[in-house]
Design an enzyme around this catalytic site. Structure first.
Site, PDB file in Angstrom:
ATOM      1  N   SER A   1       0.896  -1.084  -0.202  1.00 46.12           N
ATOM      2  CA  SER A   1       0.063   0.196   0.089  1.00 46.12           C
ATOM      3  C   SER A   1       0.964   1.286  -0.146  1.00 46.12           C
ATOM      4  O   SER A   1       1.922   1.194   0.675  1.00 46.12           O
ATOM      5  CB  SER A   1      -0.917  -0.168   1.355  1.00 46.12           C
ATOM      6  OG  SER A   1      -1.677   1.458   1.398  1.00 46.12           O
TER       7      SER A   1
ATOM      8  N   TYR B   1      -1.508  -1.072  10.689  1.00 49.03           N
ATOM      9  CA  TYR B   1      -1.732  -1.474   8.929  1.00 49.03           C
ATOM     10  C   TYR B   1      -0.630  -0.951   8.132  1.00 49.03           C
ATOM     11  O   TYR B   1      -0.093  -1.609   7.472  1.00 49.03           O
ATOM     12  CB  TYR B   1      -3.219  -1.142   8.570  1.00 49.03           C
ATOM     13  CG  TYR B   1      -3.325  -1.368   7.130  1.00 49.03           C
ATOM     14  CD1 TYR B   1      -3.748  -2.162   6.562  1.00 49.03           C
ATOM     15  CD2 TYR B   1      -3.023   0.091   6.414  1.00 49.03           C
ATOM     16  CE1 TYR B   1      -3.931  -2.405   5.229  1.00 49.03           C
ATOM     17  CE2 TYR B   1      -3.485  -0.081   5.113  1.00 49.03           C
ATOM     18  CZ  TYR B   1      -3.797  -1.285   4.449  1.00 49.03           C
ATOM     19  OH  TYR B   1      -3.890  -1.566   3.093  1.00 49.03           O
TER      20      TYR B   1
ATOM     21  N   LYS C   1       2.277  -3.154   5.839  1.00 48.27           N
ATOM     22  CA  LYS C   1       2.617  -2.674   4.380  1.00 48.27           C
ATOM     23  C   LYS C   1       3.906  -2.599   4.118  1.00 48.27           C
ATOM     24  O   LYS C   1       4.542  -2.906   3.164  1.00 48.27           O
ATOM     25  CB  LYS C   1       1.354  -1.775   4.090  1.00 48.27           C
ATOM     26  CG  LYS C   1       0.053  -2.263   4.047  1.00 48.27           C
ATOM     27  CD  LYS C   1      -0.068  -3.591   3.011  1.00 48.27           C
ATOM     28  CE  LYS C   1      -1.706  -4.080   3.137  1.00 48.27           C
ATOM     29  NZ  LYS C   1      -1.796  -5.043   2.114  1.00 48.27           N
TER      30      LYS C   1
HETATM   31  P1  NAP Z   1     -12.248  -5.171  -0.689  1.00 51.33           P
HETATM   32  O1  NAP Z   1     -12.520  -4.440  -1.842  1.00 51.33           O
HETATM   33  O2  NAP Z   1     -12.600  -4.792   0.802  1.00 51.33           O
HETATM   34  O3  NAP Z   1     -11.961  -6.580  -0.793  1.00 51.33           O
HETATM   35  C1  NAP Z   1     -11.565  -7.330   0.067  1.00 51.33           C
HETATM   36  C2  NAP Z   1     -11.561  -8.938  -0.393  1.00 51.33           C
HETATM   37  O4  NAP Z   1     -10.850  -9.948   0.332  1.00 51.33           O
HETATM   38  C3  NAP Z   1     -13.037  -9.572  -0.579  1.00 51.33           C
HETATM   39  O5  NAP Z   1     -13.022 -10.458  -1.589  1.00 51.33           O
HETATM   40  C4  NAP Z   1     -13.017 -10.179   0.654  1.00 51.33           C
HETATM   41  O6  NAP Z   1     -14.081 -11.314   0.511  1.00 51.33           O
HETATM   42  C5  NAP Z   1     -11.762 -10.945   0.767  1.00 51.33           C
HETATM   43  N1  NAP Z   1     -11.077 -11.045   2.235  1.00 51.33           N
HETATM   44  C6  NAP Z   1     -11.008 -10.498   3.447  1.00 51.33           C
HETATM   45  N2  NAP Z   1     -10.248 -11.104   4.264  1.00 51.33           N
HETATM   46  C7  NAP Z   1      -9.855 -12.117   3.791  1.00 51.33           C
HETATM   47  C8  NAP Z   1      -9.076 -13.495   4.306  1.00 51.33           C
HETATM   48  N3  NAP Z   1      -8.777 -13.197   5.625  1.00 51.33           N
HETATM   49  N4  NAP Z   1      -8.902 -14.189   3.656  1.00 51.33           N
HETATM   50  C9  NAP Z   1      -9.373 -14.372   2.249  1.00 51.33           C
HETATM   51  N5  NAP Z   1     -10.160 -13.350   1.713  1.00 51.33           N
HETATM   52  C10 NAP Z   1     -10.263 -12.400   2.590  1.00 51.33           C
HETATM   53  O7  NAP Z   1     -10.441  -4.755  -0.579  1.00 51.33           O
HETATM   54  P2  NAP Z   1      -9.439  -4.113  -1.588  1.00 51.33           P
HETATM   55  O8  NAP Z   1      -9.551  -2.738  -1.299  1.00 51.33           O
HETATM   56  O9  NAP Z   1      -9.748  -4.610  -2.778  1.00 51.33           O
HETATM   57  O10 NAP Z   1      -8.166  -4.615  -0.926  1.00 51.33           O
HETATM   58  C11 NAP Z   1      -7.359  -5.454  -1.510  1.00 51.33           C
HETATM   59  C12 NAP Z   1      -5.845  -5.322  -1.057  1.00 51.33           C
HETATM   60  O11 NAP Z   1      -5.319  -3.856  -1.449  1.00 51.33           O
HETATM   61  C13 NAP Z   1      -5.424  -5.443   0.421  1.00 51.33           C
HETATM   62  O12 NAP Z   1      -3.999  -6.087   0.524  1.00 51.33           O
HETATM   63  C14 NAP Z   1      -5.413  -3.867   0.909  1.00 51.33           C
HETATM   64  O13 NAP Z   1      -4.507  -3.717   2.021  1.00 51.33           O
HETATM   65  C15 NAP Z   1      -4.694  -3.298  -0.458  1.00 51.33           C
HETATM   66  N6  NAP Z   1      -4.971  -1.934  -0.536  1.00 51.33           N
HETATM   67  C16 NAP Z   1      -6.085  -1.302  -0.684  1.00 51.33           C
HETATM   68  C17 NAP Z   1      -6.045   0.036  -0.692  1.00 51.33           C
HETATM   69  C18 NAP Z   1      -7.535   0.601  -1.251  1.00 51.33           C
HETATM   70  O14 NAP Z   1      -7.479   1.895  -0.901  1.00 51.33           O
HETATM   71  N7  NAP Z   1      -8.363   0.006  -1.212  1.00 51.33           N
HETATM   72  C19 NAP Z   1      -4.999   0.827  -0.926  1.00 51.33           C
HETATM   73  C20 NAP Z   1      -3.828   0.277  -0.666  1.00 51.33           C
HETATM   74  C21 NAP Z   1      -3.695  -1.112  -0.594  1.00 51.33           C
HETATM   75  P3  NAP Z   1     -14.811 -12.344   1.871  1.00 51.33           P
HETATM   76  O15 NAP Z   1     -15.335 -11.103   2.657  1.00 51.33           O
HETATM   77  O16 NAP Z   1     -15.686 -13.201   1.346  1.00 51.33           O
HETATM   78  O17 NAP Z   1     -13.640 -12.818   2.653  1.00 51.33           O
END
Ligand code: NAP
Length: 281
Positions: free
Chosen positions: A172, A185, A189
């Site tokens: 991130s 968090y 990262k």
């Molecule tokens: P998201 O839209 O909330 O999606 C989360 C996904 O992860 C869902 O499919 C959820 O499904 C699954 N999940 C959650 N906990 C899990 C676990 N313990 N094991 C397996 N699956 C799990 O999240 P996102 O924003 O795409 O984030 C994805 C990645 O990008 C993360 O590593 C996050 O730190 C990183 N990131 C995000 C952002 C941002 O702004 N969005 C920025 C920087 C980095 P279920 O509920 O069915 O488990």
């Protein structure tokens, strides 16, 4: 087949000027991952789903997962409608038995593994680092760091069997510049940046490349606390020169590049996809 990052020279009033034709995605690029098998964790929504879709659209067979069976089924159906070869399984990445199923499916259904994308992360609490509960800290490090490390460890013999492969961790922008109050968090990262380099050095002679993508703020469920209200949005965008949130597909594009042979000379690196947000450790 169009393959045009072409330079056009045109005459104009006796002078000539050079313009660059827009890049067209060629059939070859669409098949960049043909024959490859990928596991993408946490891939039923948000960034993980976009990554699974992109890898699948580029020809990979994909194993997707998340904790909830109904989310997995729904995502599998949607991806299949797109013509993607995909299998899915309920897998909480913190559960060893459930992680094993990912590798079993990759081997049994698709004949092996070439690409691991470790995307799952949690952020169960927001507080300053020194006010974070120990159990919150442990949960963050268990899922965001330890599970990523274990997935890489478990993927390794599978990748060696194929004569090489690619691992991509999802970090991130907060890994570079801790976001208050996402301190623990953010540190988790940052750890992934180090994990990327450490593993990359160890497996380089196995023809395995290990890289990382650090997304900026992407308006997914995960980030809703910092993207949904007008005030939060304004504060979040204050660090983003492009003045907009990223799209899951823009993160997926960087992952597909790193997973593909186009990145054949890239390992131990992190690509920041964050609209120009400052990223320096
Ligand atoms: P998201 O839209 O909330 O999606 C989360 C996904 O992860 C869902 O499919 C959820 O499904 C699954 N999940 C959650 N906990 C899990 C676990 N313990 N094991 C397996 N699956 C799990 O999240 P996102 O924003 O795409 O984030 C994805 C990645 O990008 C993360 O590593 C996050 O730190 C990183 N990131 C995000 C952002 C941002 O702004 N969005 C920025 C920087 C980095 P279920 O509920 O069915 O488990």
């Amino acid at each position: 087949m169009i393959r045009s990052l072409g330079i056009l020279s045109m005459g104009m009033g006796g002078k000539s000027f050079t313009s660059v034709k827009p890049y067209s995605v060629s059939a070859e690029l669409n098949n960049r991952l043909k024959g490859k098998v990928a596991i993408v964790t946490a891939s039923t929504d948000g960034i993980g789903y976009a990554i699974a879709k992109r890898l699948g659209n580029e020809g990979a067979s994909v194993v997707i997962c998340s904790r909830k069976e109904n989310n997995v089924q729904k995502a599998v159906n949607e991806l299949r409608k797109e013509g993607i070869t995909v299998e899915g399984v309920a897998c909480h990445v913190g559960n060893a038995e459930q992680r094993k199923k990912l590798f079993d499916i990759a081997n049994d259904k698709f004949g092996g593994l070439d690409i691991l994308v470790s995307n799952a992360a949690v952020n169960p609490g927001v507080s300053p680092v020194l006010e974070t509960d120990e159990n919150v800290w442990d949960k963050i490090f268990e899922i965001n760091v330890k599970s990523s490390w274990l997935l890489a460890k478990e993927a390794y013999p599978n990748l060696v069997k194929r004569g090489g492969g690619s691992i991509v961790f999802i970090s991130s922008i907060a890994g570079y510049q801790p976001m208050s109050p996402l301190g623990a968090y953010s540190v988790s990262k940052t750890t992934l940046l180090g994990l990327t380099k450490a593993i990359a050095n160890e497996v380089v002679t196995d023809n395995i490349r290990v890289n990382c993508v650090a997304p900026g703020i992407v308006a997914t469920k995960f980030a809703s606390a910092i993207t949904s209200s007008e005030a939060a949005k304004e504060q979040s965008l204050s660090i983003v020169p492009m003045q907009r949130f990223g799209k899951p597909s823009e993160i997926a594009a960087a992952v597909a590049f790193l997973a593909s042979n186009d990145a054949s000379y890239v390992t131990g690196e992190t690509i920041v996809v964050a609209g120009g947000a400052h990223a320096h450790l």
